[in-house]
Structures are given as C-alpha cells and as structure tokens.
Write a protein that holds these residues in place. Structure first.
Motif, mmCIF file in Angstrom:
data_model
loop_
_atom_site.group_PDB
_atom_site.id
_atom_site.type_symbol
_atom_site.label_atom_id
_atom_site.label_comp_id
_atom_site.label_asym_id
_atom_site.label_seq_id
_atom_site.Cartn_x
_atom_site.Cartn_y
_atom_site.Cartn_z
ATOM 1 N N HIS A 79 0.842 -1.176 0.000
ATOM 2 C CA HIS A 79 0.000 0.000 0.000
ATOM 3 C C HIS A 79 0.889 1.242 0.000
ATOM 4 N N ARG A 80 1.962 1.189 0.811
ATOM 5 C CA ARG A 80 2.895 2.320 0.898
ATOM 6 C C ARG A 80 3.634 2.513 -0.413
ATOM 7 N N PHE A 97 1.594 4.642 -2.715
ATOM 8 C CA PHE A 97 1.608 6.089 -2.445
ATOM 9 C C PHE A 97 2.978 6.699 -2.703
ATOM 10 N N ASP A 98 4.033 5.950 -2.437
ATOM 11 C CA ASP A 98 5.389 6.482 -2.632
ATOM 12 C C ASP A 98 5.716 6.673 -4.107
ATOM 13 N N LEU A 99 5.349 5.678 -4.942
ATOM 14 C CA LEU A 99 5.873 5.665 -6.308
ATOM 15 C C LEU A 99 4.821 5.803 -7.406
ATOM 16 N N ALA A 110 1.141 6.921 -6.865
ATOM 17 C CA ALA A 110 -0.003 7.814 -6.678
ATOM 18 C C ALA A 110 0.245 9.209 -7.237
ATOM 19 N N GLY A 111 1.509 9.638 -7.341
ATOM 20 C CA GLY A 111 1.824 10.967 -7.862
ATOM 21 C C GLY A 111 1.185 11.201 -9.217
ATOM 22 N N CYS A 112 1.127 10.167 -10.061
ATOM 23 C CA CYS A 112 0.501 10.299 -11.380
ATOM 24 C C CYS A 112 -0.849 9.592 -11.444
ATOM 25 N N ARG A 124 -4.453 9.098 -5.816
ATOM 26 C CA ARG A 124 -4.681 8.349 -4.589
ATOM 27 C C ARG A 124 -5.711 7.241 -4.808
#
Lengths: 176, 417
Positions: free
Chosen positions: B316-317, B320-322, B324-326, B329
């Motif tokens: 899950h992390r 978000f780390d790699l 979710a930026g594009c 979420r």
C-alpha cells in the motif's frame, strides 16, 4: 496521518505528521519552508522539482513532485538550498561550483528550471569524481544528464557550455 | 541389405539431391530473369488496395522505422531466429517487380515466393490463405504502382534446422491448411465481414493465439492469448476473455479506433497495430471487427468483484510512494498523463504478466493516431525488489482489479531483465 522524519542538507527534520499520499515537494514547501525546489509539471517530466538522494544507489536524481514524502524516510537528501557554503549567520558566503558556473555563463533567464539543472549537474560531477569518463564521451554524457530537464527560456546551450567547461576545468573527472 | 545395395541407395540419393539442387538453381535463375511487370489498375482499385494494405497491417513488417515505405528491413524476432520483412516495392531485383498477379496471390496465400523458395510463416500466409483473389489483386495493383526502391533484403538470422527453407514444405503440410475455428458465434453479415478482418486480413491470431512447439498456431484455442512472443503478453481476446476484463462493444471499438478507452491503453506492439492498421479502418469495418470478436450475442461485461485485501501493508505504501503521484490516490489517473488503474484491463487480467512488466520497465511515451499523446512512465526495477513488486502488483489487482490471487516473487524474478 503518519509520522515522518527526514534528513535534508545534513539537517534532521521531524518527526512531523504527513499524510501518507503527500508528495515530497509539498512537504518541502508547506511544512519545512524549503521553497527553492520548484513545482513544474507535476508529472515528473520537466525536472524542476528534482532533489538529490544519497542512498546506497546515490547520488541520484529523484522527481519530488511524483514521489511520496514517506519514500524518503531513511534516505538522506539534498535540495538546491544545500549547495552553497554559508557563514555562521546562515548567509551564503560562496556558491557551489555548479551554481557559480551557471551564473558565469548566463545559463538561465527566468530561473524556474535552475534548481533542477543545478541538482542534475551536481549529481553528474559527483558521479564523474567516482568514475571518470573518457574525453570522447564528454558531450554524450553531459547531454544524457541534462536532457531530461526542460527549460522554456531555452538556456540549454549555456547550461551545456557551463557544465562542459566545469567538467574540463575540474581535475579528476576526465581520464587523462 | 548388402554393401552393394547400400552403395546403390546412396548413389541414387546423391543423384536426386544434385538434381534437386540443380533444378532449384535453374528455377531461381530463370525466375530471376522473368519480365518486369506493369500493373494497370483503376484509381478505385488502387484506393481499395491501399485500404486493404492497412487492414492487413503490411507496413508493420515491411516498412522499417525511418525507411522507405514497403522497402522492408523490419526485424521480427522469433524463437527460431530473426527474420526480416522483405522489400515489396516494384523493384525488379529486390522487390516484387517481376511478380505477376498470380505469383503475388500464390505468395500471399501459399507462402511460396516467385522463385519457388518457401517463405517463413512470419509472413502470415497461414492467415492470408483465405484472402479473396479480388483483394489480393487490389493489393498487387497498389503496390506495383508505388515507387520502386533499390534496397537489398537483409539476410535472415535463423538457426539450424529452421534455416533450411525446404523444410517449410513439411511444416506447411502439417499446419498450413488447418481450418480456423471462429472465436465467437454469429452469422450476421457484419460478423462474417469481421471474421474476414480479424482472422484473414488483420491476422490477429498470429500474436493472440497460443502456439505449439513448432511455432504453429494452436487452432483449438483461437485468440486465447500468448505470452511467449514479446516482452508483453498478447492477452486473451476471446469473447469470454474480453468480457471477464470488462470489455463491451463500445469500449473495444473505441480502443481499436483511437488506441485507448476508459479501461485500456494500447502499448508496445498493439500500439503499432492501432496506428498502422485498426485506426485507419472505416466505421463499418470497425463495427464488424467488434461484432466478430464479441459475437452476434456478446456476453455482458463483468464488473470487478470486490476482493478482501490480503497483501501486506507495505505494498500500500509503495503505491503512495511511487505510483499515486501520477495515477492518483484513488487510482483514477489523469487524462493523457497516466491511465486509470480502476478496472483497467491489464490490472484485471488473470495473468499478472503485463502489469509486472509495466512496473519493472515502465512504458515509453505513447503517440496515438491524430494528436493524442501520453507521457512515458518510469520503470521501478531498481527501486523495488522482487518481493516488493509482487506485493505491489497483488495490492493493485486486489484494490482495482478484482483479482484476489497472491502474485509470487518468483513470477517477478522470471520477468526481471
């Protein structure tokens, strides 16, 4: 919310409560007051938001606009604020060689892309110091390092010239 | 058998071999000298030829990147070695300038060149065997009225024993005539036309059907997917396979016409197919292709099942780390930047193959037909180890794809370059 500790430019920050899906650039701007890193495209394409990560694979460039802040937990990082030497009062006393070279060559106009270019060139120089290149690889190597960065005032030529002269005038970066 | 008997057999064998070789040599020499053909064709026939050339995706293998149109030179990698698409411009020496319309039809549908040498089935004559003579003539009319390009064909790099072209006679005897089982049920005129577009002209089965040990298409499982040809797998495109991943007629048609739909973006080889072939089909043919692929009575598209998350919290992390930026979420993506992962066809695929490859390698920038573009995606092979990729892919499939099965680290290791 998740607690986060960061090590930036040799200084410890946190623990601070940072949402798990917040990108690093927002944490730098909104939580830490480090506003030198630029938010450009927000899609990892332009390179303005580049920071330097000094982990086992580093030094390397990472796009802070598409990389979650929690990714940097335990990974020392540098931003554009960390390159110049500062006096006891915190004022800039000497720019880094890369920064000085960009000024000397009038490399930028609006300056929005400059933090990214400074970090890209800094990473390039540090990697060359560890593994010098052959003279004939010089141009291709600099192009490869700077190409992923966009400059809308098209200062590319002067960025390129600045880095080339700096590499040639710094001992130990090019194999004799 | 006596020693004299053996010797006699050997002698005869030698004589036959020599005669075979001589005959072949003479045949090639004679046919190499044949008259240069001039094809008279109406503008209408040439226009039809151009359209069929796109529908049959000839350019994919016969026009090299940056090369002259149809002058050949595209490498096609196969388990048997590298085969190059040939020059099919009207050049008399390197192209098809001496082919008559009969020779051309014979080569297209039987896999035998004018000089008698056997083509490799990389040229999809097994699919083209059901092409109509009229369509072959239109293709011929178009090609023969293009600029002749004097460009020699690169020699193939095929390993022994597949490099003995005469061996293709045996292969053809075994596999070339096999009847094609339709992938769907139907009988409407559109379905018939679609069958011709998909199975014959479009030769979709060449990549999307599983293959046997000798490289022959498995006719019992048409279009059921093939993961062994390239870096990415060609997915199952049977009506059941498509419906299980959420495809309906409208999304399939949009995808073939533009290269993307709400649930998929064409990548790699399929993006080339869309750009060079399917996006250039007329509305009626796009409908027909869609109707054939799903059948006259298409199955209802399946919505992703809600799955209990079982991947560990770390995955899950990683998202978000790699990611979710594009991709956002909620996995919704950004138009023209990053695909939506929710209900995405590759995320829903029972096989995690393509999702793993995308995470490891990333994807290059996409240029779609017209002005549509999509930016590149970075690969994460260096950021994530096998266990982390497996956990991330498991989480993606459970969260957005309704696939509960755990993805093993070993599956990632196999696909890591």
């Amino acid at each position: 919310m998740t607690m986060l500790k960061l090590q930036i430019n040799g200084k410890e920050y946190g623990p601070i409560d940072v949402p798990e899906d917040m990108m690093l650039v927002d944490v730098l701007h909104e939580y830490l007051g480090l506003t030198g890193t630029r938010f450009g495209c927000g899609q990892g394409e332009c390179g303005a938001c580049t920071v330097i990560v000094d982990d086992a694979r580093g030094p390397r460039e990472v796009r802070s606009c598409i990389t979650g802040a929690h990714y940097f937990s335990g990974k020392p990082l540098r931003t554009v604020e960390g390159h110049a030497r500062r006096d006891a009062a915190g004022a800039v006393s000497a720019l880094s060689p890369v920064q000085q070279a960009f000024l000397d060559h009038f490399s930028f106009q609006c300056g929005y892309c400059t933090p990214g270019f400074v970090n890209a060139a800094t990473v390039l120089l540090e990697r060359l110091a560890k593994a010098p290149m052959r003279k004939e690889e010089l141009e291709a190597t600099i192009l490869e390092a700077l190409n992923p960065h966009l400059c809308r005032c098209t200062g590319y030529v002067r960025y390129y010239q600045a880095v080339k002269q700096l590499v040639l005038s710094t001992p130990g970066l090019v194999k004799p | 058998m006596t020693r004299v008997g053996w010797r006699r057999v050997l002698q005869w064998l030698l004589v036959i071999l020599l005669a075979w070789w001589l005959l072949g040599f003479v045949a090639r020499w004679w046919s190499g000298r044949g008259p240069v053909q001039q094809a008279q064709a109406s503008a209408q026939q040439r226009a039809l030829g151009r359209y069929l050339l796109d529908a049959a995706d000839c350019a994919a293998c016969h026009t090299a990147e940056g090369g002259a149109p149809f002058a050949g030179g595209v490498p096609l990698r196969s388990p048997f070695g590298t085969i190059y698409g040939t020059n099919i411009t009207p050049d008399p020496d390197h192209g098809i300038g001496r082919y008559t319309d009969d020779d051309f039809f014979h080569a297209l549908t039987r896999g035998e060149a004018r000089d008698g040498h056997q083509l490799y089935p990389a040229m999809p004559y097994v699919s083209y065997k059901s092409m109509t003579r009229a369509d072959s003539d239109a293709l011929y009319a178009y090609l023969m009225n293009q600029v002749a390009v004097k460009k020699a064909n690169p020699s193939n790099d095929v390993r022994f024993p597949a490099n003995i072209r005469a061996g293709m006679h045996g292969w053809n005897l075994l596999f070339a005539d096999a009847a094609v089982t339709p992938v769907s049920r139907g009988n409407s005129p559109a379905w018939q036309r679609g069958r011709y577009l998909v199975e014959t002209l479009g030769h979709c089965g060449e990549c999307h059907s599983p293959r046997g040990a000798l490289g022959q298409v498995d006719r019992d499982r048409p279009l059921a997917g093939n993961s062994e040809l390239g870096r990415f797998a060609a997915p199952d495109i049977t009506p059941q396979g498509l419906a299980a991943r959420g495809w309906d007629g409208a999304s399939l048609r949009e995808y073939l016409a533009t290269g993307s739909s709400a649930i998929a973006v064409a990548s790699d080889e399929m993006l080339k197919v869309v750009n060079l072939s399917t996006s250039r089909l007329n509305a009626g043919d796009l409908d027909a292709m869609t109707i054939y692929l799903l059948g006259d009575a298409p199955p209802a598209p399946v919505t992703p099942a809600s799955v209990e998350a079982s991947a560990d919290a770390g995955s899950h992390r990683h998202y978000f780390d790699l990611c979710a930026g594009c991709h956002g979420r909620d996995g919704g993506g950004v138009p023209n930047v990053a695909v939506s992962l929710r209900a995405n066809t590759s995320v829903r695929d029972p096989s995690p193959h393509n999702l793993i490859v995308a995470v490891l390698d990333g994807l290059p920038e996409h240029d779609f037909p017209g002005l549509a573009r999509m930016q590149d995606m970075p690969g994460f092979a260096a950021d994530l180890d096998d266990t982390q990729v497996a956990a991330l892919v498991t989480w993606l499939r459970q969260e957005f794809g309704g696939q509960s099965a755990l993805v093993e680290a070993a599956s990632v290791r196999e696909l890591r370059r």
